[in-house]
Enzyme design. Sequence first.
Site, PDB file in Angstrom:
ATOM      1  N   TYR A 141       0.829  -1.210   0.000  1.00  0.00           N
ATOM      2  CA  TYR A 141       0.000   0.000   0.000  1.00  0.00           C
ATOM      3  C   TYR A 141       0.862   1.258   0.000  1.00  0.00           C
ATOM      4  CZ  TYR A 141      -3.411   3.424   1.784  1.00  0.00           C
ATOM      5  OH  TYR A 141      -4.213   4.520   1.954  1.00  0.00           O
ATOM      6  N   ILE A 197      -7.569   9.266   9.545  1.00  0.00           N
ATOM      7  CA  ILE A 197      -8.891   9.821   9.283  1.00  0.00           C
ATOM      8  C   ILE A 197      -9.921   8.831   9.825  1.00  0.00           C
ATOM      9  CG2 ILE A 197     -10.496  10.693   7.554  1.00  0.00           C
ATOM     10  CD1 ILE A 197      -7.919  12.331   7.732  1.00  0.00           C
ATOM     11  N   LYS A 234       0.900   4.091  -2.945  1.00  0.00           N
ATOM     12  CA  LYS A 234       0.578   5.496  -2.737  1.00  0.00           C
ATOM     13  C   LYS A 234       1.757   6.397  -3.124  1.00  0.00           C
ATOM     14  CE  LYS A 234      -3.706   5.261  -1.431  1.00  0.00           C
ATOM     15  NZ  LYS A 234      -4.767   5.742  -2.366  1.00  0.00           N
TER      16      LYS A 234
END
Length: 259
Positions: free
Chosen positions: A164, A197, A168
Amino acid sequence: MSEATSNPPLPRTLEGRHVIVTGGGVGIGLGIVRRFAAAGARVALTTHSRSADDVVAQLADEGLDVLGLRFDATDSEQVTAAVDLLADRLGGLDVVVNNSGGLLARHTIAETSDVHWDAVWRVNVSSTFYVSRAALRHLGEGGRIINISSLAGSNGGGNGSAPYATAKAAVDGFTRALAKEIAPHGITVNAIAPGLILDTPFHETFTPPADQEKTIASIPVGRAGFPDDVAAAAEYFARDDSAFVTGTVLDLNGGVHFS
Protein backbone atom coordinates in the site's frame (compact mmCIF):
# COMPACT_ATOMS: atom_id res chain seq x y z
CA MET A 1 -22.56 12.27 14.40
CA SER A 2 -19.48 12.61 12.24
CA GLU A 3 -17.98 16.01 11.50
CA ALA A 4 -18.85 15.47 7.84
CA THR A 5 -22.57 15.99 8.56
CA SER A 6 -22.45 18.55 11.38
CA ASN A 7 -20.96 21.57 9.61
CA PRO A 8 -23.02 24.71 8.79
CA PRO A 9 -24.20 25.23 5.19
CA LEU A 10 -21.38 25.80 2.74
CA PRO A 11 -21.03 28.68 0.31
CA ARG A 12 -21.71 27.39 -3.19
CA THR A 13 -18.11 27.61 -4.32
CA LEU A 14 -18.49 24.77 -6.86
CA GLU A 15 -21.67 25.97 -8.54
CA GLY A 16 -21.79 24.72 -12.12
CA ARG A 17 -18.92 22.25 -11.72
CA HIS A 18 -19.46 18.69 -12.97
CA VAL A 19 -17.64 16.14 -10.81
CA ILE A 20 -16.91 12.42 -10.68
CA VAL A 21 -15.75 10.95 -7.35
CA THR A 22 -14.55 7.35 -7.44
CA GLY A 23 -14.90 5.27 -4.30
CA GLY A 24 -17.62 7.70 -3.29
CA GLY A 25 -19.79 5.30 -1.32
CA VAL A 26 -17.98 5.29 2.02
CA GLY A 27 -15.48 7.15 4.20
CA ILE A 28 -13.39 9.87 2.61
CA GLY A 29 -15.05 9.51 -0.78
CA LEU A 30 -18.52 9.90 0.67
CA GLY A 31 -17.36 12.93 2.64
CA ILE A 32 -16.10 14.52 -0.57
CA VAL A 33 -19.36 13.78 -2.39
CA ARG A 34 -21.35 15.39 0.44
CA ARG A 35 -19.21 18.51 0.57
CA PHE A 36 -19.03 18.99 -3.20
CA ALA A 37 -22.79 18.54 -3.64
CA ALA A 38 -23.48 20.96 -0.78
CA ALA A 39 -21.12 23.46 -2.44
CA GLY A 40 -23.22 23.42 -5.61
CA ALA A 41 -21.44 20.86 -7.79
CA ARG A 42 -23.29 18.33 -9.92
CA VAL A 43 -21.72 15.12 -8.60
CA ALA A 44 -21.59 11.53 -9.80
CA LEU A 45 -20.14 8.96 -7.45
CA THR A 46 -18.85 5.51 -8.25
CA THR A 47 -18.69 2.65 -5.82
CA HIS A 48 -17.64 -0.97 -5.80
CA SER A 49 -18.24 -2.10 -2.20
CA ARG A 50 -21.79 -0.71 -1.88
CA SER A 51 -24.87 -0.42 -4.03
CA ALA A 52 -24.72 2.92 -5.82
CA ASP A 53 -28.51 3.17 -5.60
CA ASP A 54 -28.35 2.80 -1.82
CA VAL A 55 -25.78 5.58 -1.52
CA VAL A 56 -27.75 7.89 -3.81
CA ALA A 57 -30.90 7.23 -1.77
CA GLN A 58 -29.02 7.90 1.49
CA LEU A 59 -27.78 11.23 0.16
CA ALA A 60 -31.24 12.12 -1.18
CA ASP A 61 -32.54 11.71 2.39
CA GLU A 62 -29.93 14.33 3.37
CA GLY A 63 -31.21 16.70 0.69
CA LEU A 64 -28.35 16.06 -1.75
CA ASP A 65 -29.05 15.18 -5.40
CA VAL A 66 -26.26 13.07 -6.89
CA LEU A 67 -25.79 10.41 -9.57
CA GLY A 68 -24.33 6.99 -8.82
CA LEU A 69 -22.79 4.07 -10.69
CA ARG A 70 -21.30 0.81 -9.47
CA PHE A 71 -18.22 -0.37 -11.35
CA ASP A 72 -14.77 -1.90 -10.97
CA ALA A 73 -12.14 0.85 -11.12
CA THR A 74 -9.42 -1.74 -11.81
CA ASP A 75 -11.03 -2.73 -15.14
CA SER A 76 -9.78 -0.42 -17.88
CA GLU A 77 -12.70 -0.99 -20.25
CA GLN A 78 -15.30 -0.52 -17.51
CA VAL A 79 -13.62 2.70 -16.42
CA THR A 80 -13.57 4.22 -19.90
CA ALA A 81 -17.22 3.34 -20.52
CA ALA A 82 -18.26 4.60 -17.07
CA VAL A 83 -16.45 7.93 -17.33
CA ASP A 84 -17.96 8.52 -20.78
CA LEU A 85 -21.43 7.64 -19.48
CA LEU A 86 -21.21 9.79 -16.37
CA ALA A 87 -19.76 12.77 -18.24
CA ASP A 88 -22.72 12.56 -20.60
CA ARG A 89 -25.25 12.24 -17.76
CA LEU A 90 -23.67 15.13 -15.88
CA GLY A 91 -23.67 17.35 -18.95
CA GLY A 92 -19.88 17.69 -18.95
CA LEU A 93 -16.89 17.01 -16.75
CA ASP A 94 -14.78 19.54 -14.86
CA VAL A 95 -13.38 17.69 -11.85
CA VAL A 96 -12.31 14.11 -11.15
CA VAL A 97 -11.49 12.85 -7.67
CA ASN A 98 -9.57 9.57 -7.71
CA ASN A 99 -10.45 8.13 -4.32
CA SER A 100 -10.65 4.42 -5.15
CA GLY A 101 -8.03 2.51 -3.20
CA GLY A 102 -7.29 0.51 -0.10
CA LEU A 103 -4.88 -1.51 1.97
CA LEU A 104 -6.83 -4.77 1.44
CA ALA A 105 -4.86 -6.68 4.12
CA ARG A 106 -1.75 -6.44 6.27
CA HIS A 107 1.14 -8.78 5.37
CA THR A 108 4.86 -8.61 5.91
CA ILE A 109 6.88 -8.36 2.72
CA ALA A 110 8.04 -11.96 3.17
CA GLU A 111 4.40 -13.08 3.39
CA THR A 112 3.09 -10.93 0.52
CA SER A 113 1.89 -13.01 -2.42
CA ASP A 114 2.04 -11.91 -6.05
CA VAL A 115 -1.76 -11.86 -6.06
CA HIS A 116 -1.92 -9.47 -3.09
CA TRP A 117 0.80 -7.21 -4.47
CA ASP A 118 -0.94 -6.96 -7.84
CA ALA A 119 -4.37 -6.38 -6.26
CA VAL A 120 -3.10 -3.49 -4.11
CA TRP A 121 -1.33 -1.94 -7.09
CA ARG A 122 -4.38 -2.19 -9.32
CA VAL A 123 -6.88 -0.76 -6.84
CA ASN A 124 -4.65 2.20 -5.93
CA VAL A 125 -2.46 2.97 -8.95
CA SER A 126 -4.07 1.42 -12.01
CA SER A 127 -7.47 2.81 -11.04
CA THR A 128 -6.02 6.32 -10.77
CA PHE A 129 -4.35 5.97 -14.16
CA TYR A 130 -7.41 4.49 -15.88
CA VAL A 131 -9.82 7.13 -14.57
CA SER A 132 -7.46 10.03 -15.27
CA ARG A 133 -6.78 8.83 -18.81
CA ALA A 134 -10.50 8.44 -19.52
CA ALA A 135 -11.25 11.84 -17.98
CA LEU A 136 -8.78 13.60 -20.26
CA ARG A 137 -11.17 12.94 -23.14
CA HIS A 138 -13.63 15.31 -21.43
CA LEU A 139 -11.66 17.78 -19.30
CA GLY A 140 -10.78 21.15 -20.76
CA GLU A 141 -9.47 24.52 -19.60
CA GLY A 142 -10.10 24.81 -15.88
CA GLY A 143 -10.27 21.05 -15.39
CA ARG A 144 -9.13 19.49 -12.13
CA ILE A 145 -7.82 16.03 -11.22
CA ILE A 146 -7.51 15.33 -7.48
CA ASN A 147 -5.86 12.12 -6.31
CA ILE A 148 -6.30 10.75 -2.79
CA SER A 149 -2.93 9.43 -1.67
CA SER A 150 -1.79 8.66 1.89
CA LEU A 151 0.75 9.55 4.54
CA ALA A 152 2.00 6.00 3.93
CA GLY A 153 3.31 7.11 0.54
CA SER A 154 5.97 9.27 2.20
CA ASN A 155 6.59 7.57 5.57
CA GLY A 156 6.33 3.91 4.52
CA GLY A 157 3.13 3.18 6.42
CA GLY A 158 2.51 0.93 9.39
CA ASN A 159 3.46 -2.70 9.84
CA GLY A 160 2.26 -4.93 7.03
CA SER A 161 1.44 -2.13 4.60
CA ALA A 162 4.45 -2.14 2.25
CA PRO A 163 2.41 -2.79 -0.93
CA TYR A 164 0.00 0.00 0.00
CA ALA A 165 2.77 2.45 0.90
CA THR A 166 4.54 1.68 -2.37
CA ALA A 167 1.34 2.14 -4.36
CA LYS A 168 0.58 5.50 -2.74
CA ALA A 169 4.14 6.69 -3.42
CA ALA A 170 3.43 5.81 -7.06
CA VAL A 171 0.21 7.86 -6.95
CA ASP A 172 2.30 10.83 -5.76
CA GLY A 173 4.70 10.35 -8.66
CA PHE A 174 1.86 9.98 -11.15
CA THR A 175 0.30 13.18 -9.82
CA ARG A 176 3.46 15.18 -10.50
CA ALA A 177 4.09 13.61 -13.91
CA LEU A 178 0.53 14.20 -15.13
CA ALA A 179 0.53 17.73 -13.71
CA LYS A 180 3.54 18.63 -15.85
CA GLU A 181 2.10 17.01 -18.93
CA ILE A 182 -1.30 18.69 -18.95
CA ALA A 183 -0.57 22.06 -17.35
CA PRO A 184 -0.38 23.71 -20.81
CA HIS A 185 -4.03 22.71 -21.31
CA GLY A 186 -5.14 24.60 -18.21
CA ILE A 187 -5.82 21.43 -16.21
CA THR A 188 -4.34 21.00 -12.75
CA VAL A 189 -3.47 17.76 -10.95
CA ASN A 190 -2.97 17.59 -7.20
CA ALA A 191 -3.01 14.95 -4.49
CA ILE A 192 -4.02 14.86 -0.83
CA ALA A 193 -2.11 12.58 1.54
CA PRO A 194 -4.25 12.01 4.66
CA GLY A 195 -2.97 10.63 7.94
CA LEU A 196 -5.35 9.14 10.53
CA ILE A 197 -8.89 9.82 9.28
CA LEU A 198 -11.59 8.33 11.50
CA ASP A 199 -15.18 7.47 10.51
CA THR A 200 -13.74 5.43 7.64
CA PRO A 201 -13.85 1.68 6.95
CA PHE A 202 -10.07 1.77 6.43
CA HIS A 203 -9.20 2.47 10.06
CA GLU A 204 -12.22 0.63 11.44
CA THR A 205 -10.84 -2.47 9.69
CA PHE A 206 -7.07 -2.11 9.92
CA THR A 207 -6.30 0.12 12.92
CA PRO A 208 -7.34 -1.26 16.35
CA PRO A 209 -8.73 1.27 18.85
CA ALA A 210 -5.57 1.13 20.99
CA ASP A 211 -3.45 1.99 17.94
CA GLN A 212 -5.82 4.81 17.04
CA GLU A 213 -5.47 6.28 20.53
CA LYS A 214 -1.68 6.00 20.38
CA THR A 215 -1.61 7.79 17.03
CA ILE A 216 -3.97 10.53 18.21
CA ALA A 217 -1.72 11.17 21.19
CA SER A 218 1.16 11.87 18.77
CA ILE A 219 -0.76 14.37 16.59
CA PRO A 220 0.33 17.94 17.33
CA VAL A 221 -3.12 19.46 16.71
CA GLY A 222 -4.54 17.08 19.31
CA ARG A 223 -7.11 15.14 17.32
CA ALA A 224 -7.62 12.72 14.47
CA GLY A 225 -8.95 13.84 11.12
CA PHE A 226 -12.39 13.18 9.67
CA PRO A 227 -13.61 12.80 6.08
CA ASP A 228 -14.67 16.45 5.89
CA ASP A 229 -11.10 17.56 6.66
CA VAL A 230 -10.05 15.82 3.45
CA ALA A 231 -13.12 17.07 1.61
CA ALA A 232 -12.32 20.68 2.52
CA ALA A 233 -8.89 20.38 0.94
CA ALA A 234 -10.36 18.67 -2.11
CA GLU A 235 -12.90 21.47 -2.45
CA TYR A 236 -10.10 24.02 -2.65
CA PHE A 237 -8.29 22.06 -5.36
CA ALA A 238 -11.58 21.80 -7.29
CA ARG A 239 -12.26 25.54 -7.29
CA ASP A 240 -11.43 28.01 -10.02
CA ASP A 241 -9.15 30.02 -7.72
CA SER A 242 -6.73 27.10 -7.26
CA ALA A 243 -5.53 27.41 -10.86
CA PHE A 244 -1.92 28.24 -9.94
CA VAL A 245 -1.51 25.12 -7.78
CA THR A 246 -0.55 21.92 -9.57
CA GLY A 247 1.70 18.93 -8.93
CA THR A 248 1.23 19.34 -5.17
CA VAL A 249 0.93 16.48 -2.69
CA LEU A 250 -0.76 18.05 0.33
CA ASP A 251 0.12 16.59 3.74
CA LEU A 252 -3.08 16.40 5.77
CA ASN A 253 -2.16 14.77 9.07
CA GLY A 254 -2.40 17.32 11.88
CA GLY A 255 1.32 17.96 11.91
CA VAL A 256 2.55 14.40 12.44
CA HIS A 257 4.70 14.36 9.30
CA PHE A 258 6.01 16.87 6.77
CA SER A 259 7.17 15.53 3.42
